[in-house]
Design a protein around this motif. Structure first.
Motif, PDB file in Angstrom:
ATOM      1  N   ARG A  84       0.840  -1.194   0.000  1.00 59.73           N
ATOM      2  CA  ARG A  84       0.000   0.000   0.000  1.00 59.73           C
ATOM      3  C   ARG A  84       0.880   1.250   0.000  1.00 59.73           C
ATOM      4  NH1 ARG A  84      -1.537   2.479   4.401  1.00 59.73           N
ATOM      5  NH2 ARG A  84      -3.720   2.607   3.782  1.00 59.73           N
ATOM      6  N   GLU A  85       0.271   2.346  -0.373  1.00 60.22           N
ATOM      7  CA  GLU A  85       1.031   3.588  -0.470  1.00 60.22           C
ATOM      8  C   GLU A  85       0.982   4.361   0.845  1.00 60.22           C
ATOM      9  OE1 GLU A  85       0.486   4.510  -5.205  1.00 60.22           O
ATOM     10  OE2 GLU A  85      -0.761   5.615  -3.799  1.00 60.22           O
ATOM     11  N   MET A  86       1.886   5.327   0.959  1.00 59.52           N
ATOM     12  CA  MET A  86       1.875   6.254   2.089  1.00 59.52           C
ATOM     13  C   MET A  86       2.381   7.606   1.616  1.00 59.52           C
ATOM     14  SD  MET A  86       3.233   4.790   5.740  1.00 59.52           S
ATOM     15  CE  MET A  86       3.445   6.359   6.591  1.00 59.52           C
ATOM     16  N   TYR A  87       2.277   8.600   2.485  1.00 59.83           N
ATOM     17  CA  TYR A  87       2.768   9.944   2.180  1.00 59.83           C
ATOM     18  C   TYR A  87       2.271  10.411   0.808  1.00 59.83           C
ATOM     19  CZ  TYR A  87       5.806   9.309   6.220  1.00 59.83           C
ATOM     20  OH  TYR A  87       6.286   9.081   7.478  1.00 59.83           O
ATOM     21  N   ALA A  88       0.966  10.439   0.650  1.00 58.83           N
ATOM     22  CA  ALA A  88       0.353  10.956  -0.575  1.00 58.83           C
ATOM     23  C   ALA A  88       0.966  10.332  -1.831  1.00 58.83           C
ATOM     24  CB  ALA A  88       0.465  12.482  -0.607  1.00 58.83           C
ATOM     25  N   SER A  89       1.082   8.998  -1.793  1.00 60.32           N
ATOM     26  CA  SER A  89       1.549   8.215  -2.945  1.00 60.32           C
ATOM     27  C   SER A  89       3.024   8.422  -3.271  1.00 60.32           C
ATOM     28  CB  SER A  89       0.732   8.505  -4.208  1.00 60.32           C
ATOM     29  OG  SER A  89      -0.610   8.182  -3.994  1.00 60.32           O
ATOM     30  N   ILE A 114      -1.403  20.286  -9.600  1.00 60.33           N
ATOM     31  CA  ILE A 114      -2.205  19.158  -9.119  1.00 60.33           C
ATOM     32  C   ILE A 114      -1.270  17.966  -8.929  1.00 60.33           C
ATOM     33  CG2 ILE A 114      -3.988  17.473  -9.790  1.00 60.33           C
ATOM     34  CD1 ILE A 114      -5.443  19.715 -11.243  1.00 60.33           C
ATOM     35  N   SER A 115      -1.320  17.329  -7.750  1.00 60.24           N
ATOM     36  CA  SER A 115      -0.349  16.260  -7.464  1.00 60.24           C
ATOM     37  C   SER A 115      -0.688  14.946  -8.163  1.00 60.24           C
ATOM     38  CB  SER A 115      -0.249  16.036  -5.955  1.00 60.24           C
ATOM     39  OG  SER A 115      -1.480  15.573  -5.439  1.00 60.24           O
ATOM     40  N   GLY A 116      -1.978  14.712  -8.404  1.00 60.50           N
ATOM     41  CA  GLY A 116      -2.372  13.452  -9.020  1.00 60.50           C
ATOM     42  C   GLY A 116      -2.724  12.384  -8.000  1.00 60.50           C
ATOM     43  N   ALA A 117      -3.437  12.782  -6.946  1.00 60.32           N
ATOM     44  CA  ALA A 117      -3.923  11.829  -5.945  1.00 60.32           C
ATOM     45  C   ALA A 117      -4.865  10.835  -6.611  1.00 60.32           C
ATOM     46  CB  ALA A 117      -4.658  12.568  -4.824  1.00 60.32           C
TER      47      ALA A 117
END
Ligand SMILES: Cc1cc2nc3c(=O)[nH]c(=O)nc-3n(C[C@H](O)[C@H](O)[C@H](O)COP(=O)(O)OP(=O)(O)OC[C@H]3O[C@@H](n4cnc5c(N)ncnc54)[C@H](O)[C@@H]3O)c2cc1C
Lengths: 316, 266
Positions: A130-135, A265-268
């Motif tokens: 899984r991801e963390m810190y906003a991908s 835009i970060s791309g969440a």
């Protein structure tokens, strides 16, 4: 021993994540060398069971339980199915409704829970990715338990396709109404209005990188110069700088323009859910590691406040 | 009425962070700490309810080290009445606190405080589990609703009328029996800025430090079958053509591309 996947439907239709769950479920079942069972809870169970009967599914359980999702009903039904089947893994969607029942199911069954899973491995130890810190990073979560729960991220696995020959098992499960303490009274569509960003051929989209409300003008001018439509990520709408009908993403609009220009835009993942179908994606973002660059066809890794006025000037 | 609001201090990774092989977390020097975005809306919602209902106390609860007091003060400055902060050597030592452990710790606080309403954020923007609030609700036998973006409290009727923000621009309208845990979505309100007066008042508000033993919990509350065994930067899937040069040169190249694509004539 089984993997039990819980499908999701709303207002008469199975949601895409239900078919992704079949693919993810098959993958997990193969890794653990077990069968894949799928449950349909409520709605038109017979029809949904047929729709879910894809290659790789061993058994489909149907449980009539009202028309729409209610977590008080879902938790009781899943509890009962889990007691009956003793699944090795309970697989649920990391959707808004998944987040509304999976943690309670895990707690009720005293099982560990890993949410928003994007990968699974059992070749060595059993683990989920899984991801963390906003991908910005990925993590491996090792699972040292005989039984556990996972929710899977939507749009991460392909939808199951081939025809299947699953056994269908019909259940009648008595619901203790005193434990249903929420009532769904209706649904409401939001984000209507005069502009439909999903119609636009070219979208100029602004995100939190714009910093201040008064700076939005900068992006508006670019959109005007290009004859494009202005859209945005969620924080811009949350802040009230643009109306809801401009929001791209999971809880906003799904757009498929020819060109999508993402500025600051970060791309969440919830944003990407709304724009990944654009033909050409262009990003302007100071952070070269921003997840938006995983999708972008073109990029400018620089300060939007310096680049955007230059760009606008070319077209006015 | 008493409202308990969970407040988490979250870390954001700097653009230029580095993650050496074998590290299980990003080094502190690349992390910036702030109040979790979702909790900011939870705090505001709690404070607004207190302003609209007499005799309502808003208490925040944080699991976090001393460093997080700065963040907690921000919540106090915005109108939270008092704060609880839980920390312990046993927590210091765990690399990964799972949902169950968090829910158990928060459940012990609920037992102590006996709130009528618990507000959590939908998720924390660092680890993004999105599960603590609802796990807590089930543990303390409260009713709940996840991803709430509109809340209308009927205290006398013992109901919360909420909108749950589903996917695709659809909201679910739901009546939730109180006491309840609601996970709050961004955009539900407009979080205020702390006033100077608020900031001054916050200095004299209480942040009660608890250790696990104070909540009748043992160190084994942190035991989990889950462990974080690796953290790494994902391999980039990027195939983007990046325009280089000065901002003007970059803009020129992009402008040319847009022209070629027929986005604009001329
Ligand atoms: C249930 C749920 C539903 C959601 N639904 C949606 C949805 O529908 N749509 C949506 O968008 N989000 C949605 N979100 C929120 C999502 O998780 C992100 O928080 C959000 O998309 C972030 O928006 P952003 O990219 O604008 O901001 P950030 O993630 O803060 O990114 C800002 C970016 O700007 C860049 N930047 C900063 N300054 C500059 C500069 N001067 N020049 C260039 N670049 C700069 C930064 O490098 C950064 O990458 C949802 C979340 C949840 C939990």
């Amino acid at each position: 021993m089984t993997v039990l996947a819980i499908s999701e439907h709303r207002r008469g239709e199975l949601r895409d994540v239900s078919f992704e769950l079949l693919t993810a479920g098959r993958e997990v079942a193969d890794a653990l060398d077990t069968d894949l069972h799928v449950a349909v809870i409520g709605g038109d169970v017979a029809e949904h069971a047929e729709e879910l009967n894809h290659e790789g599914v061993d058994v489909i359980h149907t449980v009539p339980a009202g028309e729409e999702f209610n977590h008080g009903v879902y938790t009781q039904v899943i509890d009962s199915l889990a007691t009956d089947l003793d699944p090795r893994v309970l697989l649920m969607p990391n959707s808004v409704n998944g987040l509304d029942y999976a943690p309670a199911v895990a707690n009720g069954l005293s099982l560990p829970l890993v949410t928003d899973v994007i990968g699974f491995d059992a070749s060595d130890a059993v683990s989920a990715t899984r991801e963390m810190y906003a991908s910005k990073v990925e993590t491996t979560i090792e699972i040292d338990a005989d039984r556990f729960c996972m929710t899977i991220r939507p749009n991460e696995w392909a939808k199951a396709e081939g025809a299947g020959d699953a056994e269908i098992r019909e259940h009648e499960i008595e619901i203790d109404e005193s434990r249903v303490r929420s009532t769904v009274t209706g649904f409401e569509e939001v984000g209507g209005g005069d502009v439909d960003i999903s119609d636009a051929d070219v979208l100029v989209s602004v995100g939190r990188g714009i910093e201040e409300e008064e700076n939005i003008e900068l992006i508006e001018e670019l959109a005007d110069a290009l004859g494009a439509t202005l859209s945005s990520s969620r924080p811009i709408v949350d802040a009230g700088w643009l109306p809801k009908n401009r929001q791209v993403g999971q809880s906003g609009k799904v757009v498929t323009p020819d060109v999508y220009l993402a500025i600051g835009i970060s791309g969440a993942v919830q944003h990407v859910a709304g724009m990944k179908g654009a033909d050409t994606i262009i990003a302007i973002n100071t952070d070269p590691n921003a997840p938006i660059y995983d999708l972008a066809d073109y990029g400018i890794v620089d300060d939007l406040f310096e680049v955007v006025p230059e760009l606008t000037a070319q077209f006015s | 009425m008493k409202i308990l609001v969970t407040v988490k201090e979250v870390a954001e990774a700097a653009d230029d962070f580095e993650l050496p092989d074998g590290a299980l977390d990003i080094d502190e020097r690349y992390l910036e700490y702030d109040l979790n975005e979702w909790d900011e809306y939870g705090v505001e919602e709690g404070v607004q309810i207190a302003e609209e209902n007499e005799d309502t106390e808003v208490v925040s609860v944080t699991i976090g080290p001393e460093r997080s007091e700065e963040t907690i003060r921000m919540a106090l400055a915005k109108g939270v009445d008092r704060a609880i902060r839980i920390w312990d050597d046993a927590l210091e030592d765990v690399a990964f606190l799972d949902v169950e452990a968090r829910a158990r710790i928060l459940a012990a606080v609920v037992a102590e405080e006996d709130p009528d309403l618990v507000l959590t954020g939908v998720q924390a923007n660092d680890d993004g589990f999105g599960a603590t609030g609802i796990a807590l609700a089930d543990r303390i036998d409260f009713e709940w609703a996840a991803v709430v973006n509109h809340l209308d409290l009927d205290v006398e009727g013992g109901l919360a009328h909420v909108h749950r923000e589903l996917e695709g621009g659809v909201e679910e309208l739901t009546d939730v029996e109180l006491p309840a845990v609601l996970s709050i979505q961004t955009g539900i309100n407009e979080p205020r800025y702390a006033s100077l007066r608020g900031i001054r008042q916050a200095q004299s508000k209480e942040i009660v430090p608890y250790e696990l033993a104070d909540l009748d919990l043992d160190a084994d509350v942190t035991d989990s079958p889950l462990s974080l065994t690796s953290m790494y930067e994902p391999e980039t899937e990027s195939s983007a053509t990046v325009f280089e040069g000065s901002p003007e040169e970059e803009a020129d190249q992009l402008g040319e591309l847009l022209g070629e694509m027929g986005v604009v004539e001329g």
